[in-house]
Design a protein around this motif. Structure first.
Motif: not given
Length: 600
Positions: A412-427, A476-488
């Motif tokens: 979950a920590f890796i997913g947040m570190c990688l997914g949150v910045p990506a979500a901000f750029v995409l959004g 597991h982090s391969v799966l958490t990253i996209p879920y974090v991106i969609i949620t954020v």
């Protein structure tokens, strides 16, 4: 000052795109590369030569085509039931007050936060020949012999709908909550009946959520193997079970890769049709049909789906309109209440019935855990806590729980570190190829988990990482990253960017504006994304089944091993403890989220 501001803004805009790089690189190494390697193995025969032997074997053997058709049939029926049963719940959640909504959401998410294995055991207790439902039917005299409700297609369908309906509800709800309810009211003031107005106005606006929820359920269903293995029979074998058999029993990587390619092609064709007719941006809760502009009319697939959809809505509107007079007469005879009140009560009855279907089954496993017998049956006989003592005294179960907690936290920590910045750029940014980048970053959700698990297992076996916690965290982090991106993305979609602009004009640079302005407002959503990623990882079995390699185990993996060997009350005890843990986790996270919202 204005010139300097525009210069700094342009510089930040250019540099901000680099925030996508870590997530793209990570998924390229640990997702794209393993998948490509497994794809290449399907074109190699036993003599290491290029060959189509594996594919000719699939085509020439009817059983493999039959398994694919069974998989597609099961996924299709699961999707239909999830959408039809989940739509009233999502609509109710989108149209009630916030306090009641939060309570109902917790009930809806109860099966989603509990293990797939726990849910499967709950349905075994309920639907088995000695289960609760058969006992009630026999006691009421409705049947003379127990009805076979599991180890067949019906059991698989019930278990899969129960497991995936919350995912469908949340996806539809994310679109419905942004629909203005005054639109239907405006139609009523112009003389429109409630039924036709709903189908002509509200349903088309909510359709992107319906399509996204249906896609998520369908693709997830294609990779299911836990529920079919525990609740299905020999005629209900799905393609994921076939892949597992080829790897674990036969060790035929090439043929397993070919079967995986068959599944992958099926998914990609479905996703292509979905993207051309609806648009991938709807997966993040956006109404993409209305954001495409005139370009959508250049798409023949969209034109076809649009025509069929209008025919469907027109037919339902006509039916509702023709039934309107009968409904008015029925309302007047049944109660002195306006039609709106009656229809609202009916909505509550239907929605609460489906919510009970989601929330109650897991509770039946609790009494079983206190039985004194050595097998699962209903009603439980005697009272004993020996199964809890056995779980708590076992170092195997303790290590499995601890490892699952550490792996889920790290993932979950890796997913947040990688997914949150990506979500901000995409959004927040528009750039060439944005759709392709978004599709790649969420592709681990689109690709069935069994294919990812087998790909990672082959790659990690070559570098001696199988059987390590590090391999589990990566998988597991391969799966958490996209879920974090969609949620954020769903969180920042409603964020007012003018607050950031105001901070910039007052001299704050981007990091200061994010830390002091943006973060305090969206931190509740970020916390929800972390909890979502944590529970996705904590409950992940498919990847754990392959990457543990028999050297170590996680809680879902240990439960699976015990379920295969013997279905004993020990599983009911651990399932009850897991249910209590997840319930407390949800309650604590909800309290923290509400406190965060009050501090905004």
């Amino acid at each position: 000052m204005t010139k300097n501001f525009h210069y700094k803004n342009l510089l930040g805009s250019l540099s901000g795109h680099w925030l996508l790089l870590p997530s793209i690189v990570y998924l390229s190494i640990f997702f794209l590369l393993p998948v490509c390697i497994l794809l290449s193995l399907s074109f190699i025969d036993g003599n290491k030569n290029l060959s189509l032997l594996n594919y000719t074997r699939i085509i020439s053997t009817p059983v493999y085509v039959k398994v694919l058709l069974i998989t597609l049939k099961t996924a299709a029926w699961t999707t239909i039931f999830c959408v039809c049963c989940g739509y009233p719940i999502a609509y109710l959640l989108a149209t009630i007050n916030k306090s009641t909504k939060n309570t109902l959401i917790i009930l809806v998410l109860m099966p989603f936060w509990t293990s797939f294995l726990v849910r499967a055991f709950a349905w075994i207790v309920l639907l088995g020949t000695k289960g609760a439902i058969n006992q009630w039917l026999l006691a009421l005299g409705l049947v003379e012999v127990p009805v076979k409700m599991i180890f067949n297609f019906a059991g698989v369908l019930v278990g899969m709908v129960h497991a995936l309906m919350p995912l469908c509800i949340l996806t539809m709800y994310s679109v419905m909550e942004n629909i203005d309810p005054n639109l239907v009211k405006a139609a009523a003031t112009l003389g429109g009946r409630g039924g036709p107005s709903f189908w002509r106005i509200y349903f088309p606006l909510s359709f992107p959520g319906v399509a996204a929820g249906g896609l998520m359920v369908f693709i997830t269903s294609l990779g299911f193997f836990v529920t079919p293995a525990l609740l299905g029979g020999s005629r209900d074998t799905m393609i994921a079970q076939l892949i597992i058999f080829q790897i674990q029993e036969v060790l035929d990587w090439g043929f397993a890769g070919a079967v995986g390619v068959l599944l992958l092609i099926t998914v990609l064709v479905i996703f292509f049709l979905y993207d051309r007719s609806v648009g991938i941006s709807s997966l993040s809760g956006q109404n993409s049909l209305h954001s495409r502009g005139k370009s959508k009319w250049n798409n023949p697939i969209y034109i076809l789906f649009n025509f069929l959809g209008k025919l469907f809505i027109l037919a339902l509107s006509i039916i509702c309109d023709k039934c309107g007079n009968f409904w008015d007469i029925l309302v007047r005879k049944s109660a002195n209440k306006p039609p709106k009140t009656i229809s609202r009560h009916l909505l509550w009855i239907v929605a609460l019935s489906f919510i009970m279907f989601l929330a109650l089954p897991a509770l039946f496993i609790v009494p079983i855990s206190f039985t004194s017998e050595g097998f699962l049956s209903w009603p439980p006989k005697g009272f004993s806590i020996k199964w809890y003592k056995e779980v708590l005294a076992s170092p195997v179960w303790s290590m499995a729980v601890l490892r699952s907690f550490l792996v889920a936290s790290s993932s979950a920590f890796i997913g947040m570190c990688l997914g949150v910045p990506a979500a901000f750029v995409l959004g927040r940014r528009h750039f060439l190829g944005k759709g392709a980048v978004f599709a790649f970053l969420i592709s681990p959700i689109i690709i069935p988990h069994i294919f990812i698990a087998v790909s990672l297992f082959y790659l990690f076996s070559k570098i001696n990482l199988v059987g390590t916690s590090f391999a589990l965290v990566i998988g597991h982090s391969v799966l958490t990253i996209p879920y974090v991106i969609i949620t954020v993305l769903a969180v920042i979609k409603n964020y007012d960017r003018r607050l950031d602009l105001a901070a910039w004009t007052l001299g704050a640079h981007r990091l200061q504006a994010f830390w002091h302005v943006t973060l305090p407002i969206i931190r509740a959503g970020l916390f929800s994304a972390f909890m979502f990623a944590f529970i996705i990882s904590f409950d992940e079995l498919t990847i754990s089944l392959f990457l543990t390699g028999g050297e170590l185990t996680t809680l879902p993996k240990q439960m699976w091993d015990d379920a295969i060997l013997s279905v004993s009350p020990v599983l009911a005890a651990i399932a009850t403890l897991l249910l209590a843990f997840m319930s407390c986790l949800i309650l604590i996270s909800e309290i923290i989220r509400r406190r965060m919202e009050k501090r905004k």
